[in-house]
Design a protein around this motif. Structure first.
Motif: not given
Length: 379
Positions: A153-155, A139-148
């Motif tokens: 994103x953590x390595x 979910x966190x990764x999806x939020x980062x993608x939606x926010x551009x």
């Protein structure tokens, strides 16, 4: 075929016992503490609080929905992590992995098994199941993608969400170089892990297996998804054509781990034996996930486990069900807590059955109303 290849070797099945147990859950951490609270009628189910969610998901949390969850208290978690400082210092470990490490450390300590010789390490493995453990990270990764902002994103994202991360961490932490598996079959994952580990020890692939399940479903995505699934089930159950009961389906977090060991191996090192596992089975019910229409698959799994153990129903005196929805509710509503004459362990996404012989005696005396949650509601 035996005439062509010559006489085939006969491998006798080995006996498997339980020599270690570990648990961290909403009732606390450690076998004795959790068992005392459980037999005392305590329950860890409570109303979800905003602070229990990941920080980046709290803005989307609706307090008015009164989600029920089995949350590990922060004080319990901090105390459990005191003996595992490496988990406090790294940001690449998900809660699911941390819980698995806590429970595994307890189980191995109780079993007094810390192999140092190459042969012992190669003969010791891990099977750790999980069902819905990494939705918060996704979910966190999806939020980062939606926010551009994917650059944030953590390595460590990939090792955080791999299904076998918990098994791998336990293996590396304790130097266990034997079989390493990670079944992912929803609510049946932990039971399947025990079944896999049992067979590995019985068949001679390993002498010691650390096996169990770990999960952490306290995030907005999990709660909203399960809320919709339960609403759909209850809508169907309330129709005139349906005899199904309405259910509540609280989510939670925690881990439970057992050390399974070959009997003579355990006797040689004078390990404490909690129980002996005689047989198991796992079947796919081929029916609706959350609303089974028949318990025939459970009966079939029971029969298969009894055959695997070389027993019959008259030999079994303990009934146990781990189905997360309807059947547990039916069991408590009967207000009949006497030991039934058969033993099954079933799950919504797969049916498992076990035959287990306890060393010593085990009994509990729950109240007629069943266990109570932290807010006074029946669990």
């Amino acid at each position: 075929m035996s005439d062509f290849f010559g006489a085939l070797p006969v491998r006798s099945q080995r006996q498997v016992v339980v020599t270690g147990l570990g648990i961290v859950c909403a009732l606390g951490s450690g076998l004795e503490h959790v068992w005392q609270r459980l037999t005392g009628g305590s329950c860890g189910i409570a109303t979800l609080q905003e602070e229990s969610l990941p920080e980046d998901q709290r803005a989307g949390f609706d307090v008015d929905q009164n989600f029920q969850a089995g949350m590990i208290p922060a004080t319990v978690l901090r105390q459990a992590l005191e003996d595992l400082p490496h988990l406090q210092k790294t940001r690449q470990t998900s809660p699911c992995v941390a819980f698995a490490e806590i429970a595994a450390a307890q189980a191995l300590q109780g079993a007094r098994w810390a192999p140092t010789e190459d042969r012992d390490r190669d003969a010791s493995g891990v099977v750790m199941g999980s069902g819905l453990a990494f939705t918060a990270e996704l979910a966190t990764a999806g939020m980062l993608q939606a926010q551009g902002t994917m650059r944030r994103l953590s390595p460590h994202f990939v090792p955080r969400v791999l299904g076998n991360t918990a098994a791998g961490h336990v293996s590396m932490r304790h130097g266990l170089r034997g079989p390493n598996l990670a079944p992912a079959c929803a609510g049946a994952a932990g039971a399947q892990a025990l079944c896999d580990a049992f067979r590995l020890v019985r068949d001679g692939t390993a002498d010691v297996m650390v096996a169990g399940g770990s999960d952490s479903c306290l995030d907005v995505v999990s709660f909203e998804a399960y809320s919709r699934a339960v609403s759909l089930h209850n809508k169907t159950a309330s129709s005139a054509a349906s005899s199904q009961q309405q259910v509540e389906w609280p989510l939670g977090q925690g881990a439970s781990v057992l050390v399974l060991e070959e009997l003579e191996h355990a006797r040689t090192r004078r390990a404490h034996i909690y129980a002996q596992i005689l047989g198991c089975s796992s079947l796919g019910p081929s029916m609706a996930v959350a609303a089974p229409s028949s318990w025939a698959p459970a009966d079939q799994a029971e029969a298969a486990a009894l055959e695997d153990a070389g027993l019959s129903q008259k030999d079994i005196a303990l009934y146990f069900s781990s189905h997360p929805t309807r059947y547990v509710e039916d069991l408590w509503s009967q207000q009949d807590h006497s030991l039934a004459k058969h033993s099954i362990n079933n799950s919504c996404n797969g049916v498992h059955s076990w035959c287990c012989r306890s060393i010593g005696s085990l009994a509990c005396n729950p109240s007629s109303a069943g266990p109570q949650s932290a807010n006074g509601k029946p669990c």
